[in-house]
Design a protein around this motif. Structure first.
Motif, PDB file in Angstrom:
ATOM      1  N   UNK A 182     -23.649   2.647  25.382  1.00 46.07           N
ATOM      2  CA  UNK A 182     -23.955   1.237  25.607  1.00 46.07           C
ATOM      3  C   UNK A 182     -22.875   0.332  25.010  1.00 46.07           C
ATOM      4  N   UNK A 183     -22.228   0.801  23.930  1.00 45.83           N
ATOM      5  CA  UNK A 183     -21.126   0.038  23.345  1.00 45.83           C
ATOM      6  C   UNK A 183     -19.881   0.161  24.205  1.00 45.83           C
ATOM      7  N   UNK A 184     -19.647   1.361  24.723  1.00 42.74           N
ATOM      8  CA  UNK A 184     -18.463   1.581  25.553  1.00 42.74           C
ATOM      9  C   UNK A 184     -18.514   0.754  26.833  1.00 42.74           C
ATOM     10  N   UNK A 185     -19.697   0.530  27.335  1.00 45.58           N
ATOM     11  CA  UNK A 185     -19.855  -0.259  28.560  1.00 45.58           C
ATOM     12  C   UNK A 185     -19.261  -1.655  28.411  1.00 45.58           C
ATOM     13  N   UNK A 186     -19.225  -2.163  27.197  1.00 44.58           N
ATOM     14  CA  UNK A 186     -18.746  -3.525  26.960  1.00 44.58           C
ATOM     15  C   UNK A 186     -17.247  -3.683  27.206  1.00 44.58           C
ATOM     16  N   UNK A 187     -16.501  -2.558  27.186  1.00 47.67           N
ATOM     17  CA  UNK A 187     -15.046  -2.655  27.372  1.00 47.67           C
ATOM     18  C   UNK A 187     -14.561  -1.973  28.645  1.00 47.67           C
ATOM     19  N   UNK A 188     -15.442  -1.325  29.364  1.00 48.17           N
ATOM     20  CA  UNK A 188     -15.029  -0.546  30.529  1.00 48.17           C
ATOM     21  C   UNK A 188     -14.323  -1.396  31.585  1.00 48.17           C
TER      22      UNK A 188
ATOM     23  N   UNK B 149      -7.016  -4.543  22.281  1.00 49.90           N
ATOM     24  CA  UNK B 149      -8.426  -4.370  22.607  1.00 49.90           C
ATOM     25  C   UNK B 149      -8.999  -3.138  21.923  1.00 49.90           C
ATOM     26  N   UNK B 150      -8.221  -2.052  21.901  1.00 52.52           N
ATOM     27  CA  UNK B 150      -8.686  -0.801  21.263  1.00 52.52           C
ATOM     28  C   UNK B 150      -8.945  -1.033  19.779  1.00 52.52           C
ATOM     29  N   UNK B 151      -7.998  -1.696  19.118  1.00 55.80           N
ATOM     30  CA  UNK B 151      -8.165  -1.951  17.685  1.00 55.80           C
ATOM     31  C   UNK B 151      -9.335  -2.886  17.417  1.00 55.80           C
ATOM     32  N   UNK B 152      -9.472  -3.903  18.256  1.00 52.64           N
ATOM     33  CA  UNK B 152     -10.561  -4.854  18.096  1.00 52.64           C
ATOM     34  C   UNK B 152     -11.910  -4.194  18.321  1.00 52.64           C
ATOM     35  N   UNK B 153     -11.995  -3.351  19.351  1.00 56.63           N
ATOM     36  CA  UNK B 153     -13.246  -2.642  19.655  1.00 56.63           C
ATOM     37  C   UNK B 153     -13.598  -1.676  18.530  1.00 56.63           C
ATOM     38  N   UNK B 154     -12.584  -0.968  18.015  1.00 58.99           N
ATOM     39  CA  UNK B 154     -12.808  -0.031  16.911  1.00 58.99           C
ATOM     40  C   UNK B 154     -13.337  -0.767  15.684  1.00 58.99           C
TER      41      UNK B 154
ATOM     42  N   UNK C  34     -14.979  -3.601  15.708  1.00 58.45           N
ATOM     43  CA  UNK C  34     -16.313  -4.115  16.011  1.00 58.45           C
ATOM     44  C   UNK C  34     -17.395  -3.058  15.803  1.00 58.45           C
ATOM     45  N   UNK C  35     -17.126  -1.838  16.284  1.00 62.19           N
ATOM     46  CA  UNK C  35     -18.150  -0.783  16.187  1.00 62.19           C
ATOM     47  C   UNK C  35     -18.019   0.024  14.899  1.00 62.19           C
ATOM     48  N   UNK C  36     -16.963  -0.275  14.112  1.00 66.67           N
ATOM     49  CA  UNK C  36     -16.820   0.362  12.808  1.00 66.67           C
ATOM     50  C   UNK C  36     -16.327   1.785  12.860  1.00 66.67           C
ATOM     51  N   UNK C  37     -15.228   2.024  13.549  1.00 66.45           N
ATOM     52  CA  UNK C  37     -14.664   3.362  13.603  1.00 66.45           C
ATOM     53  C   UNK C  37     -13.144   3.275  13.661  1.00 66.45           C
ATOM     54  N   UNK C  38     -12.476   4.404  13.651  1.00 64.73           N
ATOM     55  CA  UNK C  38     -11.021   4.433  13.681  1.00 64.73           C
ATOM     56  C   UNK C  38     -10.530   4.326  15.122  1.00 64.73           C
ATOM     57  N   UNK C  39      -9.402   3.630  15.371  1.00 70.62           N
ATOM     58  CA  UNK C  39      -8.887   3.485  16.734  1.00 70.62           C
ATOM     59  C   UNK C  39      -8.646   4.813  17.454  1.00 70.62           C
ATOM     60  N   UNK C  40      -8.285   5.858  16.712  1.00 72.27           N
ATOM     61  CA  UNK C  40      -8.017   7.144  17.353  1.00 72.27           C
ATOM     62  C   UNK C  40      -9.261   7.701  18.039  1.00 72.27           C
ATOM     63  N   UNK C  41     -10.418   7.430  17.456  1.00 76.09           N
ATOM     64  CA  UNK C  41     -11.673   7.908  18.045  1.00 76.09           C
ATOM     65  C   UNK C  41     -11.949   7.169  19.348  1.00 76.09           C
ATOM     66  N   UNK C  42     -11.617   5.882  19.367  1.00 73.11           N
ATOM     67  CA  UNK C  42     -11.770   5.093  20.590  1.00 73.11           C
ATOM     68  C   UNK C  42     -10.810   5.587  21.661  1.00 73.11           C
ATOM     69  N   UNK C  43      -9.560   5.823  21.284  1.00 75.42           N
ATOM     70  CA  UNK C  43      -8.552   6.281  22.244  1.00 75.42           C
ATOM     71  C   UNK C  43      -8.976   7.579  22.921  1.00 75.42           C
ATOM     72  N   UNK C  44      -9.431   8.528  22.139  1.00 78.11           N
ATOM     73  CA  UNK C  44      -9.824   9.823  22.708  1.00 78.11           C
ATOM     74  C   UNK C  44     -11.025   9.676  23.635  1.00 78.11           C
ATOM     75  N   UNK C  45     -11.977   8.828  23.256  1.00 80.47           N
ATOM     76  CA  UNK C  45     -13.147   8.626  24.120  1.00 80.47           C
ATOM     77  C   UNK C  45     -12.729   7.971  25.442  1.00 80.47           C
ATOM     78  N   UNK C  46     -11.826   7.023  25.378  1.00 79.19           N
ATOM     79  CA  UNK C  46     -11.348   6.366  26.598  1.00 79.19           C
ATOM     80  C   UNK C  46     -10.622   7.359  27.506  1.00 79.19           C
ATOM     81  N   UNK C  47      -9.856   8.239  26.899  1.00 73.68           N
ATOM     82  CA  UNK C  47      -9.162   9.266  27.689  1.00 73.68           C
ATOM     83  C   UNK C  47     -10.158  10.245  28.293  1.00 73.68           C
ATOM     84  N   UNK C  48     -11.158  10.596  27.520  1.00 75.00           N
ATOM     85  CA  UNK C  48     -12.179  11.518  28.021  1.00 75.00           C
ATOM     86  C   UNK C  48     -12.932  10.908  29.203  1.00 75.00           C
ATOM     87  N   UNK C  49     -13.153   9.610  29.148  1.00 73.80           N
ATOM     88  CA  UNK C  49     -13.860   8.918  30.228  1.00 73.80           C
ATOM     89  C   UNK C  49     -12.917   8.560  31.373  1.00 73.80           C
TER      90      UNK C  49
END
Length: 365
Positions: A307-313, A321-326, A328-343
């Motif tokens: 539901x959080x990922x939907x906000x940036x799709x 945007x990656x750094x800002x989203x990371x 916002x949700x309280x995590x490291x940018x690398x975790x966001x990057x990998x999830x975006x690549x996976x999706x």
């Protein structure tokens, strides 16, 4: 395989034979000796025939009967006791089969020796005995069967050959370390409640910043966390292991080389704890089954809820945007990057600078 000759201990004549010689010299039979020692005839017969060793009390009595000092009998008995021990060890080594000797990997043994788990010995027979003690088995050839039974729930038959002695040694180290940890009884409820706290730690990049907190949080839930470098040639990523029905362990090796993979692996194992309670699950790297899929889904959602990922799709994805989203949700940018690549929201060759390598060993050293 180390090749040294097994030498038979030099024969030491027992003190009972000296007693026999003295009895002949004094023309004394067992009955008379028993009377002189104030000892029963059966027990004296055992003494004369070497069935029992000389005690300090008996040594004093022998001095009175034969005029040979107590110290002589005690020292002689101690030397003979040492000989008997060496000879028993020798006989045990003779029984070690060639097949069991082949189980010993010299480089693995050296690794375990440097870590203090086995003895510094040169003979292959002694290495076998030391490894038996380390693994707590009577025969090293039974190891694969023992641990295959432990992890039968998670292993396909064709994958069981991957349980090399190196991998089993890593598991055994995890067992030893986790048994030393005194924790409260496992609470599934506490683990579920702790997930937000654990997730907050994913924003940190330095293991030294978050590991003590992470270990403490899991310990309060009754979960042991072990980070253990692979033993020589061990091909294992981690495991979820139940020492008892109330004492689970999460163990991770040093094979994962990125921050996101560390956190994904941790939440993956937490998923196993919550969804597959009292099931031992080993991670060798290529498992494909329902419970691994379930743990993957759990880890994915725990790190970044859909539901959080939907906000940036639908946004134009860039570094800001990656750094800002990371943030916002309280995590490291690398975790966001990998999830975006996976999706498949970004290409795999993009934003690699936000996805640094992560060496557990460097931080722990």
């Amino acid at each position: 395989m180390a090749k040294y000759k097994l030498e038979k201990p030099e024969l030491v004549v027992g003190p009972h034979e000296t007693i026999q010689e003295l009895m002949q010299e004094y023309n004394m039979n067992v009955n008379e000796l028993a009377l002189r020692l104030n000892r029963s005839q059966p027990k004296t017969s055992e003494l004369v025939n070497g069935k029992v060793l000389i005690s300090p009390e008996t040594a004093k009595k022998l001095e009175r009967v034969f005029g040979v000092s107590t110290e002589f009998w005690l020292n002689y008995t101690e030397s003979y006791r040492e000989y008997l021990k060496e000879y028993r060890d020798y006989e045990e080594k003779l029984k070690i089969t060639v097949e069991e000797q082949k189980v010993v990997n010299v480089r693995l043994y050296k690794d375990l020796e440097e870590k203090g788990y086995v003895s510094n010995v040169r003979l292959i027979y002694d290495k076998v005995l030391s490894l038996r003690s380390f693994f707590r088995v009577a025969d090293l050839r039974r190891l694969e069967e023992i641990y295959t039974n432990k992890f039968a729930f998670s292993m396909k038959k064709e994958a069981r050959s991957d349980l090399s002695i190196s991998t089993l040694a890593w598991i055994r180290i995890v067992e030893v370390k986790s048994r030393e940890m005194q924790l409260p009884i496992f609470s599934k409820k506490k683990v579920k409640s702790a997930i937000p706290k654990i997730r907050e730690l994913t924003r940190f990049e330095n293991l030294k910043e978050f590991l003590p907190k992470l270990t403490k949080i899991l310990a309060e839930c009754g979960v042991s966390l072990i980070l253990e470098p692979e033993t020589y040639n061990a091909k294992i990523f981690g495991l979820t292991y139940w020492l008892s029905k109330s004492k689970p362990v999460i163990a991770l090796s040093f094979r994962r080389k990125t921050l996101d993979s560390f956190w994904f692996a941790l939440f993956h194992e937490i998923g196993h704890l919550l969804m597959h309670q009292n099931k031992n699950i080993i991670e060798l790297g290529d498992e494909k089954n329902d419970y691994e899929s379930e743990a993957n889904v759990f880890a994915t959602e725990a790190l970044i809820p859909s539901k959080e990922l939907e906000k940036v799709k639908n946004n134009a994805i860039d570094e800001q945007l990656i750094k800002s989203f990371a943030e916002t949700i309280g995590t490291h940018p690398s975790i966001v990057v990998v999830r975006l690549k996976h999706e498949k929201l970004v290409a795999y060759n993009r934003f690699c600078e936000l996805h640094p390598r992560f060496e557990i060993g460097e931080f722990l050293s």
